[in-house]
Design a protein around this motif. Structure first.
Motif, PDB file in Angstrom:
ATOM      1  N   HIS B 199       0.839  -1.203   0.000  1.00 47.86           N
ATOM      2  CA  HIS B 199       0.000   0.000   0.000  1.00 47.86           C
ATOM      3  C   HIS B 199       0.876   1.256   0.000  1.00 47.86           C
ATOM      4  N   ARG B 202       2.495   1.690  -3.401  1.00 45.12           N
ATOM      5  CA  ARG B 202       1.549   2.195  -4.417  1.00 45.12           C
ATOM      6  C   ARG B 202       1.313   3.692  -4.225  1.00 45.12           C
ATOM      7  N   THR B 205       4.211   5.500  -5.574  1.00 48.11           N
ATOM      8  CA  THR B 205       4.241   5.457  -7.041  1.00 48.11           C
ATOM      9  C   THR B 205       3.220   6.434  -7.624  1.00 48.11           C
ATOM     10  N   ASP B 221      -0.705   2.017 -14.032  1.00 48.17           N
ATOM     11  CA  ASP B 221      -1.133   0.628 -13.787  1.00 48.17           C
ATOM     12  C   ASP B 221      -0.012  -0.366 -14.113  1.00 48.17           C
ATOM     13  N   ILE B 224       2.696  -0.148 -11.402  1.00 47.24           N
ATOM     14  CA  ILE B 224       2.239  -0.814 -10.173  1.00 47.24           C
ATOM     15  C   ILE B 224       2.238  -2.336 -10.361  1.00 47.24           C
ATOM     16  N   GLN B 227       5.640  -3.700 -10.129  1.00 47.59           N
ATOM     17  CA  GLN B 227       6.169  -3.704  -8.753  1.00 47.59           C
ATOM     18  C   GLN B 227       5.620  -4.864  -7.917  1.00 47.59           C
ATOM     19  N   SER B 228       4.474  -5.361  -8.277  1.00 49.71           N
ATOM     20  CA  SER B 228       3.875  -6.420  -7.461  1.00 49.71           C
ATOM     21  C   SER B 228       4.155  -7.821  -8.014  1.00 49.71           C
TER      22      SER B 228
END
Lengths: 236, 400
Positions: B199, B202, B205, B221, B224, B227-228
């Motif tokens: 969280h 994000r 970012t 998008d 993100i 990154q995950s």
């Protein structure tokens, strides 16, 4: 092998050298025939122990002559190479206390000497048991030393001194820890054994109880011996 | 000639046996220390054997994946698989962590394995109960040393796993039991952050103008999403085809993929020579200290026993016992004490080895070496007592 007693002539022992030298034995002359028991008496510091150690080939005299049986063992120097074997085979020792080896039974305490001399175990034990009969401890042959009375221990110690049939036995205060009756019993045994095995026995003592029993006595004082006739009392 | 040493021992056997017991426990500790070292080496070898790999491909300039962290992209295995001589290549991840097992935490090496079949590099080569992992998520095969049973459930990070198979002697080089889970789950466990961290990331970012451009609506998008996801594994395990030489295949991978490749011998050198080298030295020091302590104890005991017999020794010397007979008596007693100690030590080490939390390997050759060392120590230790006995003057038996 039965020898012909022991003869000591002009034996001297000096400790140290120079100004600090001490003459422990100045002039010792002795002669003990086979089968004879003589007393060696003297006050403390007179040289008794030193003489015993010299006779036992434990320390070397400074001068003099010693003859064991037919053989000269010391003549201003040892004439025997193996002193250990000499002590083992030709000199018997009886100590003030029995000093039995606590971890050997009575038979092996005595049989150890012939075993050390190379005799087979069975023969050595047989030899020990024969002595036990003569010393009346046969019934204790399998006992451990700690299970014996003081008198029994001393008889076993005598058996150990005799087992190799040495021509001479040196007994160092053998009756010191015993009462009169037992002390005289030990002397009786020593006389018996001396006769039976033709052994010369020198008994170092200042035990007044047994002094009258000797037929001959050597007094030692300041390192000099002097022979005297003893009372030779019947101690039976 | 009778055995003087034997008679003396039998005379005071209680004291002797109790002393031997004490010494034996010390020898047992010494043998166990050697067993711990052997166990560590064996654990390292078991790890390599059980991985089913001929080559370990790891991050360049690292000693990974066991001795150092290593990180590789998870698609590298495809290009390695295509190289000449490579029969199989599989991604693998390793993560040592605490796993809750009932009331306790168990330290385990969680191993992520790719989907495949038995024999795939990284897979447990055999099971003692249950089955291999067949689903892509939330199944596990555990070493029985973890204490898990079939059907048990446990948690790693956010996910829960069910134990579907049990295996044995699957351990890390530290001796920690292994738990095998699907690679994706293992990667997540190793690299994925917790919800709060995600969280936060994000938010950062979104607040970064370079990523949050109104003119490029999909950019944020995509950033993100990147990154995950986690595209990393720790190593690629390689099996080579028969007829190929491991070093040749390794050279080829090094040259073309610019990666670090270790063959079995090199990996064993890393594990034994580097990873457990300090522990080995530590244990070596313990062995030396224990040997010295044992020697000191034997020397002290034999010396004390001898001093207690000074008068008897004087009498023995006076009546013509040879020095070598007396020395032999003391030497035999020292060796007898060592023998009692060794037997007690060997038995105790064997009995308590399974109780140790880590594998203790008591090798017969180590026992032989230990026996020889005990005899040598006892012989050397008896010298002080022999010296004292030989110095005894036979005249001490004569009063005055």
């Amino acid at each position: 092998m039965i020898g012909k007693g022991i003869v000591i002539e002009g034996l001297k022992k000096r400790y140290g050298s120079g100004e600090t030298a001490v003459d422990a034995l100045k002039e010792v002359n002795m002669q003990v025939a086979p089968g004879e028991v003589v007393g060696l008496i003297g006050p403390s510091g007179s040289g008794k122990s030193t003489l015993l150690k010299c006779l036992g080939a434990v320390i070397e005299p400074t001068a003099g002559r010693m003859k064991l049986g037919d053989e000269i063992i010391y003549d201003n120097g040892w004439k025997v190479k193996d002193l250990r074997a000499l002590r083992r085979d030709r000199i018997g020792f009886i100590f003030q206390a029995p000093y039995l080896i606590p971890f050997l039974d009575v038979t092996d305490n005595v049989a150890l000497l012939p075993m050390l001399a190379g005799k087979p175990n069975a023969e050595s034990r047989k030899q020990a048991v024969e002595l036990f009969k003569a010393l009346d401890v046969e019934h204790r042959a399998k006992a451990m030393p700690s299970q014996l009375s003081g008198g029994e221990q001393q008889r076993v110690a005598i058996a150990r001194g005799l087992v190799n049939r040495p021509p001479v036995i040196l007994a160092d205060e053998p009756t010191a820890p015993l009462d009169s009756e037992r002390a005289l019993a030990v002397i009786r045994i020593l006389n018996d054994m001396a006769h039976r095995f033709e052994t010369a026995i020198i008994v170092v003592t200042h035990d007044e109880k047994i002094i009258p029993t000797f037929k001959r006595i050597y007094h030692i004082r300041d390192g000099v011996t002097q022979e005297e006739s003893g009372e030779g009392k019947d101690f039976q | 000639m009778i055995s003087l040493a034997g008679r003396d021992i039998m005379h005071a056997w209680g004291k002797f046996v109790l002393t031997g017991l004490g010494l034996g426990l010390l020898i047992g500790v010494t043998l166990s220390m050697a067993g711990i070292y052997r166990g560590m080496v064996d654990d390292a070898r078991a790890l390599l054997d059980n991985s089913g790999a001929d080559l370990w491909v790891v991050q360049k300039d690292t000693l990974g994946p066991y001795a150092e962290p290593s990180s590789l992209y998870d698609d590298l295995w495809r290009s390695i698989r295509g190289m000449p001589g490579v029969a199989r290549a599989a991604n693998v991840t390793y993560l040592t962590m605490q796993v809750r097992q009932g009331e306790w935490d168990v330290r385990a090496m969680v191993t992520g394995i790719t989907a495949g079949e038995p024999g795939t590099p990284g897979w447990p080569p055999y099971l003692v109960a249950g089955r291999q992992i067949t689903r892509g998520h939330y199944e596990a095969v555990a070493d029985i040393a973890t204490g898990f049973r079939l059907g048990d459930q446990f948690q790693i990070r956010r996910n829960h796993y069910t134990v579907v198979g049990l295996t044995r002697r699957m351990v890390s080089s530290n001796g920690d039991p292994m738990i095998f889970i699907p690679l994706k789950d293992a990667s997540e466990a190793q690299f994925l952050k917790d919800n709060d961290a995600i969280h936060q990331q994000r938010r950062r970012t979104v607040e970064t103008p370079a990523f949050n451009r109104p003119g490029i609506p999909d950019l944020l998008d995509e950033v993100i999403a990147s990154q995950s996801t986690n595209p990393y594994v720790n190593a690629v395990l390689v099996q080579i085809k028969s007829g190929y030489v491991a070093s040749d295949v390794a050279d080829s991978i090094r040259r073309w993929q610019r990666l670090q490749v270790y063959d079995r011998i090199q990996m064993e050198q890393i594990l034994v020579g580097k990873l457990i080298a300090t522990s080995a030295k530590q244990i070596g020091m313990f062995l030396v200290i224990l040997s010295v302590v044992s020697a000191a104890i034997v020397a002290f005991i034999i010396y004390t026993l001898t001093l207690g017999k000074i008068r008897e020794i004087a009498v023995l010397k006076l009546i013509g016992t040879k020095n070598r007979t007396i020395a032999g008596m003391i030497l035999q007693q020292a060796i007898a004490l060592g023998l009692i100690g060794f037997v007690v030590g060997k038995i105790t080490a064997t009995l308590w080895a399974p109780i140790f939390p880590k594998y203790v390997l008591l090798e017969p050759l180590d026992s032989v070496r230990g026996f020889v060392a005990v005899v040598i120590i006892c012989v050397l230790s008896s010298f002080i007592a022999i010296r004292a006995a030989l110095k005894v003057d036979p005249a001490e038996a004569i009063g005055g």
